[in-house]
Design a protein around this motif. Sequence first.
Motif, PDB file in Angstrom:
ATOM      1  N   VAL A   1      45.181  43.364  46.334  1.00 57.82           N
ATOM      2  CA  VAL A   1      46.051  43.215  47.092  1.00 57.82           C
ATOM      3  C   VAL A   1      45.965  41.424  47.273  1.00 57.82           C
ATOM      4  O   VAL A   1      46.493  40.463  46.435  1.00 57.82           O
ATOM      5  CB  VAL A   1      46.392  43.478  48.809  1.00 57.82           C
ATOM      6  N   GLN A   2      44.691  40.889  47.592  1.00 59.17           N
ATOM      7  CA  GLN A   2      43.988  39.656  47.753  1.00 59.17           C
ATOM      8  C   GLN A   2      44.227  38.705  46.232  1.00 59.17           C
ATOM      9  O   GLN A   2      45.152  38.140  46.116  1.00 59.17           O
ATOM     10  CB  GLN A   2      43.012  39.125  48.265  1.00 59.17           C
ATOM     11  N   LEU A   3      43.694  39.422  45.010  1.00 56.21           N
ATOM     12  CA  LEU A   3      43.830  38.982  44.282  1.00 56.21           C
ATOM     13  C   LEU A   3      45.594  38.875  43.720  1.00 56.21           C
ATOM     14  O   LEU A   3      45.667  38.166  43.236  1.00 56.21           O
ATOM     15  CB  LEU A   3      42.419  39.231  43.237  1.00 56.21           C
ATOM     16  N   ALA A   4      45.712  39.879  44.232  1.00 56.53           N
ATOM     17  CA  ALA A   4      47.222  40.075  42.857  1.00 56.53           C
ATOM     18  C   ALA A   4      48.168  39.107  43.257  1.00 56.53           C
ATOM     19  O   ALA A   4      49.024  38.676  42.938  1.00 56.53           O
ATOM     20  CB  ALA A   4      47.442  41.630  43.255  1.00 56.53           C
ATOM     21  N   VAL A   5      48.050  38.699  44.979  1.00 50.03           N
ATOM     22  CA  VAL A   5      49.056  37.353  45.458  1.00 50.03           C
ATOM     23  C   VAL A   5      48.844  36.299  45.361  1.00 50.03           C
ATOM     24  O   VAL A   5      49.210  35.478  45.890  1.00 50.03           O
ATOM     25  CB  VAL A   5      49.920  38.092  47.195  1.00 50.03           C
ATOM     26  N   CYS A   6      47.331  36.002  45.119  1.00 53.66           N
ATOM     27  CA  CYS A   6      46.165  34.880  45.574  1.00 53.66           C
ATOM     28  C   CYS A   6      47.109  33.540  44.222  1.00 53.66           C
ATOM     29  O   CYS A   6      47.440  33.595  43.244  1.00 53.66           O
ATOM     30  CB  CYS A   6      44.813  35.283  44.922  1.00 53.66           C
ATOM     31  N   GLY A   7      47.844  32.760  45.121  1.00 55.54           N
ATOM     32  CA  GLY A   7      48.094  31.312  43.788  1.00 55.54           C
ATOM     33  C   GLY A   7      50.152  31.720  43.631  1.00 55.54           C
ATOM     34  O   GLY A   7      50.356  30.412  43.258  1.00 55.54           O
TER      35      GLY A   7
ATOM     36  N   PRO B   1      48.953  38.700  51.935  1.00 51.06           N
ATOM     37  CA  PRO B   1      48.059  39.888  52.341  1.00 51.06           C
ATOM     38  C   PRO B   1      47.968  39.251  53.775  1.00 51.06           C
ATOM     39  O   PRO B   1      47.099  38.252  53.989  1.00 51.06           O
ATOM     40  CB  PRO B   1      46.602  39.867  51.616  1.00 51.06           C
ATOM     41  N   SER B   2      47.903  40.858  54.485  1.00 52.27           N
ATOM     42  CA  SER B   2      48.197  40.567  55.420  1.00 52.27           C
ATOM     43  C   SER B   2      46.825  42.098  55.644  1.00 52.27           C
ATOM     44  O   SER B   2      47.262  42.945  55.084  1.00 52.27           O
ATOM     45  CB  SER B   2      48.886  40.741  56.107  1.00 52.27           C
ATOM     46  N   THR B   3      46.279  41.976  56.807  1.00 48.61           N
ATOM     47  CA  THR B   3      45.182  42.854  57.524  1.00 48.61           C
ATOM     48  C   THR B   3      45.873  43.641  58.897  1.00 48.61           C
ATOM     49  O   THR B   3      45.409  44.728  59.141  1.00 48.61           O
ATOM     50  CB  THR B   3      43.743  42.825  57.870  1.00 48.61           C
ATOM     51  N   ALA B   4      47.412  43.501  58.546  1.00 48.92           N
ATOM     52  CA  ALA B   4      48.260  43.532  60.601  1.00 48.92           C
ATOM     53  C   ALA B   4      47.495  44.873  60.776  1.00 48.92           C
ATOM     54  O   ALA B   4      47.416  45.678  61.789  1.00 48.92           O
ATOM     55  CB  ALA B   4      49.007  43.092  60.321  1.00 48.92           C
ATOM     56  N   GLU B   5      47.682  46.048  59.705  1.00 51.34           N
ATOM     57  CA  GLU B   5      47.795  47.216  59.915  1.00 51.34           C
ATOM     58  C   GLU B   5      46.484  48.134  60.525  1.00 51.34           C
ATOM     59  O   GLU B   5      46.474  48.786  61.107  1.00 51.34           O
ATOM     60  CB  GLU B   5      48.421  48.579  59.135  1.00 51.34           C
TER      61      GLU B   5
ATOM     62  N   PRO C   1      48.251  43.010  38.105  1.00 49.16           N
ATOM     63  CA  PRO C   1      47.793  41.303  37.178  1.00 49.16           C
ATOM     64  C   PRO C   1      46.320  41.543  36.544  1.00 49.16           C
ATOM     65  O   PRO C   1      45.495  41.976  36.974  1.00 49.16           O
ATOM     66  CB  PRO C   1      47.625  40.727  38.638  1.00 49.16           C
ATOM     67  N   ARG C   2      46.129  40.256  35.904  1.00 50.93           N
ATOM     68  CA  ARG C   2      44.342  40.086  35.313  1.00 50.93           C
ATOM     69  C   ARG C   2      43.443  40.264  36.128  1.00 50.93           C
ATOM     70  O   ARG C   2      42.634  41.402  35.896  1.00 50.93           O
ATOM     71  CB  ARG C   2      44.757  39.072  34.573  1.00 50.93           C
ATOM     72  N   GLU C   3      43.702  39.867  37.596  1.00 49.92           N
ATOM     73  CA  GLU C   3      42.951  39.956  38.461  1.00 49.92           C
ATOM     74  C   GLU C   3      42.754  41.394  38.991  1.00 49.92           C
ATOM     75  O   GLU C   3      41.469  41.309  39.002  1.00 49.92           O
ATOM     76  CB  GLU C   3      43.189  38.709  39.388  1.00 49.92           C
TER      77      GLU C   3
END
Length: 223
Positions: free
Chosen positions: A61-67, A73-77, A199-201
Amino acid sequence: MNTRLGLFGGSFNPIHMGHLRMAVEAAQAASLDRVEFLPAPRPPHKETTGMLSFALRWRLVQLAVCGREGFFPSTAEAALSGPSYTLRTLRMYRRLQPETDLHFILGAEDLLKLPTWHKGAELVEHASLVALPRSGAGRGEVEHFVAEFWPGAARMEQDLWSFPSGTTLRFVPAPSLDVSATRIRRAVLAGESIAYLVPREVEKALETLSEEDLAPWRREESP
């Protein structure tokens, strides 16, 4: 003006272009200032035997939304023990960010399943909902569902309902990308290309996963 925050939860096993396009459409339609993606550590409605570890899903998820401006991304749960019930997550956000205007993003097929969720009818007491077409569920199904499940909802516009709590349900009639996590998992295990499905990443990260990392997916596909 209060921040308009979109929350997009799910197993993200793995996150893919369909998820990201849903978030884009929801953010535009509901004028969201930001969208937080919340991978569920323990999805209550899915078997965990075929689930990548939370740490891996979080990383993807981090890689997908970076930029991507406005996406985070959130680790709230992960801070909540037990099953990842959406109601508990919304209550936590409401407690920690009482002035924030919360909007929970979900596919129409998940909206129709709210009667099976933990206190699904109560979600609208804590956040507005933004529903998008998914798996064949569209406007007609949503209209019928709202009338049956929330008879007290008031229709404001064709695709917008309001609730006594002050929240709303907005249906966004956007095109649905026919991308599924199941298809991606099977392609990865078969050594097939997943280009433009993720995403490519994310594609590059999945290519580097070890057999141990992929073991949950292989167990899921075992007869």
